[in-house]
Design a protein around this motif. Structure first.
Motif, mmCIF file in Angstrom:
data_model
loop_
_atom_site.group_PDB
_atom_site.id
_atom_site.type_symbol
_atom_site.label_atom_id
_atom_site.label_comp_id
_atom_site.label_asym_id
_atom_site.label_seq_id
_atom_site.Cartn_x
_atom_site.Cartn_y
_atom_site.Cartn_z
ATOM 1 N N ILE A 293 0.862 -1.185 0.000
ATOM 2 C CA ILE A 293 0.000 0.000 0.000
ATOM 3 C C ILE A 293 0.898 1.234 0.000
ATOM 4 C CG2 ILE A 293 -1.696 1.346 1.284
ATOM 5 C CD1 ILE A 293 -2.842 -1.186 0.021
ATOM 6 N N SER A 294 0.730 2.077 -1.006
ATOM 7 C CA SER A 294 1.495 3.319 -1.076
ATOM 8 C C SER A 294 0.763 4.414 -0.309
ATOM 9 C CB SER A 294 1.676 3.759 -2.531
ATOM 10 O OG SER A 294 2.185 5.088 -2.588
ATOM 11 N N GLN A 295 1.481 5.043 0.616
ATOM 12 C CA GLN A 295 0.911 6.215 1.296
ATOM 13 C C GLN A 295 1.645 7.487 0.853
ATOM 14 O OE1 GLN A 295 1.758 6.944 5.426
ATOM 15 N NE2 GLN A 295 2.972 5.085 5.630
ATOM 16 N N GLN A 296 2.300 7.386 -0.331
ATOM 17 C CA GLN A 296 2.975 8.543 -0.932
ATOM 18 C C GLN A 296 3.920 9.212 0.069
ATOM 19 O OE1 GLN A 296 0.350 11.108 -3.491
ATOM 20 N NE2 GLN A 296 -1.304 10.033 -2.408
ATOM 21 N N ILE A 297 4.855 8.432 0.601
ATOM 22 C CA ILE A 297 5.712 8.934 1.670
ATOM 23 C C ILE A 297 6.433 10.220 1.274
ATOM 24 C CG2 ILE A 297 7.800 8.469 3.003
ATOM 25 C CD1 ILE A 297 6.900 5.606 3.258
ATOM 26 N N ASP A 298 6.992 10.279 0.061
ATOM 27 C CA ASP A 298 7.705 11.486 -0.360
ATOM 28 C C ASP A 298 6.774 12.693 -0.347
ATOM 29 O OD1 ASP A 298 9.684 9.621 -0.868
ATOM 30 O OD2 ASP A 298 10.336 10.584 -2.715
ATOM 31 N N ASN A 299 5.629 12.538 -0.991
ATOM 32 C CA ASN A 299 4.670 13.644 -1.086
ATOM 33 C C ASN A 299 4.100 14.010 0.280
ATOM 34 O OD1 ASN A 299 3.055 15.516 -2.610
ATOM 35 N ND2 ASN A 299 1.306 14.144 -2.322
ATOM 36 N N LYS A 300 3.809 12.992 1.072
ATOM 37 C CA LYS A 300 3.262 13.204 2.419
ATOM 38 C C LYS A 300 4.236 14.016 3.281
ATOM 39 C CE LYS A 300 1.786 10.373 6.398
ATOM 40 N NZ LYS A 300 1.643 8.962 6.867
ATOM 41 N N THR A 301 5.515 13.631 3.229
ATOM 42 C CA THR A 301 6.524 14.334 4.015
ATOM 43 C C THR A 301 6.694 15.767 3.531
ATOM 44 O OG1 THR A 301 7.697 12.226 4.334
ATOM 45 C CG2 THR A 301 8.892 14.242 4.873
ATOM 46 N N LYS A 302 6.748 15.945 2.220
ATOM 47 C CA LYS A 302 6.934 17.291 1.660
ATOM 48 C C LYS A 302 5.765 18.209 2.013
ATOM 49 C CE LYS A 302 9.883 15.785 -2.153
ATOM 50 N NZ LYS A 302 9.979 15.514 -3.614
ATOM 51 N N ILE A 303 4.548 17.683 1.926
ATOM 52 C CA ILE A 303 3.377 18.496 2.277
ATOM 53 C C ILE A 303 3.443 18.905 3.744
ATOM 54 C CG2 ILE A 303 0.869 18.435 2.621
ATOM 55 C CD1 ILE A 303 0.692 16.711 0.091
ATOM 56 N N GLY A 304 3.772 17.943 4.610
ATOM 57 C CA GLY A 304 3.866 18.234 6.040
ATOM 58 C C GLY A 304 4.931 19.269 6.354
ATOM 59 N N ILE A 305 6.126 19.097 5.794
ATOM 60 C CA ILE A 305 7.233 20.027 6.076
ATOM 61 C C ILE A 305 6.970 21.400 5.467
ATOM 62 C CG2 ILE A 305 9.683 20.477 5.686
ATOM 63 C CD1 ILE A 305 9.093 18.402 7.847
ATOM 64 N N ASN A 306 6.440 21.444 4.257
ATOM 65 C CA ASN A 306 6.121 22.742 3.649
ATOM 66 C C ASN A 306 5.065 23.496 4.452
ATOM 67 O OD1 ASN A 306 7.874 22.917 1.424
ATOM 68 N ND2 ASN A 306 6.605 21.528 0.221
ATOM 69 N N THR A 307 4.104 22.756 5.003
ATOM 70 C CA THR A 307 3.096 23.395 5.856
ATOM 71 C C THR A 307 3.743 23.930 7.127
ATOM 72 O OG1 THR A 307 1.402 21.857 5.018
ATOM 73 C CG2 THR A 307 0.885 23.059 7.029
ATOM 74 N N LEU A 308 4.662 23.159 7.705
ATOM 75 C CA LEU A 308 5.388 23.603 8.901
ATOM 76 C C LEU A 308 6.202 24.864 8.593
ATOM 77 C CD1 LEU A 308 6.203 22.987 11.866
ATOM 78 C CD2 LEU A 308 8.101 21.631 10.958
ATOM 79 N N ILE A 309 6.879 24.879 7.443
ATOM 80 C CA ILE A 309 7.682 26.046 7.061
ATOM 81 C C ILE A 309 6.799 27.281 6.901
ATOM 82 C CG2 ILE A 309 9.072 27.034 5.193
ATOM 83 C CD1 ILE A 309 10.255 24.210 4.787
#
Length: 342
Positions: A293-309
């Motif tokens: 099952i893909s949870q789009q780890i790269d995209n998920k992490t980038k969205i989270g970090i960009n939101t934090l930034i």
């Protein structure tokens, strides 16, 4: 070499040098910027980060906090490919935006509070946190933006990003059913763990919708890691031979299950079909290649970090409760039993 020395050599004020170093160019001419930067390069000048932190009230440090469960004190969490993948993406993205990543592990909520007291942090990311409720209750006292990765909170001041975990296990379980499997095991010590419980609920939902009775013997409450996966694989291949398929909550556990079953003479997937969760790169490195099952780890992490930034930069009205969609990636670790009976 100090700011005063650079200012004297460039024949400008200390404030002008400071503006150039901090890329505040609005009040500095292009010629002055070039002249100051040339002097900085000539002397290999590096700003004192501690001093900058005190003057700007910004350390440019983001803490990535990993929760250590009881009994895992000696475990190297960076050996976990899921954790190391996320930290690698996080560090790269923060660095590109001028931030430094501080990775630390904690064993109690008290250690989190001490960390907040001891360090001037610009932001915090909790990776698969254990102390969700405590963090939620204490969030109003945390002075910097907070990102909870794989934790679901109702607190509007905290960024939370999760995958659609229930859908993930629903997809993997339903896929096995559609391929003729009825005796499907679930592996994870889900009780007391919100994330794993969501995934367990997806497994139950798929079985219920397909009219398959849940067999408690097929719910194997083991930690979803490689070593426990080997134990489960050996157990299924010796004690639960009627089980034809397994759904897991982590790729590394699924790979362990395949290895454990192989050690008892099983052929994967002919004797046992296995589906992982995360869709890490290592799914393509094993034999047979692991469906996951893909949870789009790269995209998920980038969205989270960009939101934090964005939050660290003072942006308002940002969506802070984020759910990432999941999908099934088919490879070679599942056999269609219907084809065998036709």
């Amino acid at each position: 070499m100090t700011l005063k020395d650079i200012a004297k050599e460039a024949n400008v004020s200390v404030m002008t040098v400071s503006n150039v170093i901090n890329k505040k160019y609005s009040k500095v001419s292009l010629d002055t910027i070039k002249r100051v930067n040339k002097i900085i390069a000539k002397h290999n000048y590096t700003p004192n980060m501690t001093a900058r932190s005190l003057s700007q009230k910004s350390s440019k440090i983001v803490a990535v906090i990993i929760s250590i469960c009881e009994g895992d004190e000696q475990e190297n969490y960076l050996e976990n490919p899921f954790v190391s993948t996320i930290i690698g993406i996080t560090e790269n993205l923060l660095r590109q935006n001028g931030y430094y990543t501080m990775v630390c592990s904690i064993q109690s909520f008290e250690e989190i509070m001490k960390l907040l007291d001891d360090w001037n942090l610009d932001g915090i990311m909790f990776l698969t946190p254990v102390y969700i409720r405590e963090i939620e209750n204490y969030s109003s006292k945390i002075k910097c933006p907070v990102l909870i990765f794989d934790g679901e909170l109702s607190c509007k001041d905290v960024i939370s990003i999760i995958a659609d975990d229930e859908k993930g296990l629903y997809l993997s379980t339903n896929y096995l059913v559609q391929n003729g499997h009825k005796h499907i095991a679930f592996v994870a010590n889900y009780k007391g763990n919100a994330l794993l419980t969501r995934r367990f609920n997806g497994y139950v939902k798929a079985l219920n919708e397909n009219g398959i009775t849940i067999n408690k013997d097929y719910i194997l409450e083991h930690s979803p890691n490689y070593e426990e996966g080997i134990i489960v694989g050996k157990y299924i291949s010796s004690q639960l031979k009627e089980v034809t398929a397994v759904v897991t909550t982590a790729d590394i556990c699924a790979i362990g299950i395949m290895e454990g079953a192989k050690l008892n003479g099983y052929d994967i997937p002919n004797d046992l079909s296995v589906i992982g969760f995360d869709n890490l790169k290592l799914c393509s490195y094993v034999t047979p290649k692991l469906s996951s099952i893909s949870q789009q780890i790269d995209n998920k992490t980038k969205i989270g970090i960009n939101t934090l930034i964005k939050c660290m930069n003072g942006k308002k009205d940002i969506e802070k409760s984020i759910v990432i969609d999941v999908s099934l990636i088919e490879r070679q670790s599942v056999i269609n039993l219907k084809n065998q009976t036709e």
